[in-house]
Design an enzyme around this catalytic site. Structure first.
Site: not given
Ligand code: GAR
Length: 208
Positions: A15, A17, A95, A112, A114, A179
């Site tokens: 979490g 992001n 996911m 989204n 990525h 990000e």
């Molecule tokens: C992030 O790096 C995001 O870009 C990736 O999962 C992570 C979540 O981190 N998303 C994907 O790979 C989607 N295909 P977070 O839970 O700390 O935000």
């Protein structure tokens, strides 16, 4: 600021992001507010951050198949979003492939993030794929969600170098920092109505 865009975030894990969005939205002049967090499991770290910030949380059972969601879950998420007049759905480390009612109703209002420079390294483990391929630069992409997997129109990309001695972990940390800048920026652009689709693919940003 009045009439802020109401945002729902979908997450499955840590979490960070989601937190970056919550932090950005705390500013008085930020044009969006985070109204709802939806997670697909009760263990998601994002839940703790939401509770600390007084944000409503819902856990929606998406079914046993990894990476997928049952139609009932999509319907339920749509209902939750509609009832709260959500204007933008943000996937932040969610996911599962979003399909069904939620996507049908929110396509064009769902984005989204990525951890790679799309269209390279779609799907799972974008950072690992980039490292294994041997690219010199990678980064992150915020894009609109469409029916494909990480195929929708690109809104923002941030680039980072890949160092010789990088591991998946060190590269992921470098990308994650970007990000956390890119996602709030993209939400702001959407909330301010500055994103337009030129034909089917290209997002045009109005910088004034
Ligand atoms: C992030 O790096 C995001 O870009 C990736 O999962 C992570 C979540 O981190 N998303 C994907 O790979 C989607 N295909 P977070 O839970 O700390 O935000």
């Amino acid at each position: 600021m009045k009439n802020k865009l109401k945002v729902a975030v979908l997450a499955s894990g840590r979490g960070s992001n989601f937190q970056a969005l919550v932090r950005a939205a705390a500013a008085e002049d930020y044009p969006a507010e985070i109204r709802l967090l939806i997670v697909d499991n009760g263990e998601a770290g994002a839940l703790g951050h939401a509770r600390e910030n007084g944000i409503e949380v819902r856990v929606v059972d998406c079914g046993k198949r990894r990476g997928s969601m049952i139609p009932e879950a999509s319907q339920e998420m749509y209902r939750l979003c509609r009832e709260r007049e959500i204007g933008l759905v943000c996937l932040a480390g969610f996911m599962r492939i979003v399909k069904g009612r939620l996507l049908d109703e929110y396509e064009g209002r769902m984005i989204n993030i990525h951890p790679a420079l799309l269209p390279s390294f779609r799907g799972l483990d974008g950072q690992k794929q980039a490292l294994e391929y041997g690219v010199r630069y990678s980064g992150c992409t915020v894009h609109f969600v469409d029916k494909g997997v990480d195929t929708g129109p690109v809104i923002i990309q941030k680039v980072v170098p890949v160092e010789q001695d990088d591991t998946v972990e060190s590269l992921s940390v470098r990308i994650l920092k970007e990000e956390h800048r890119a996602y709030p920026e993209a939400v702001r652009l959407f909330a301010e109505g500055r994103l337009a689709l030129d034909g089917k693919r290209r997002v045009v940003i109005d910088y004034e």
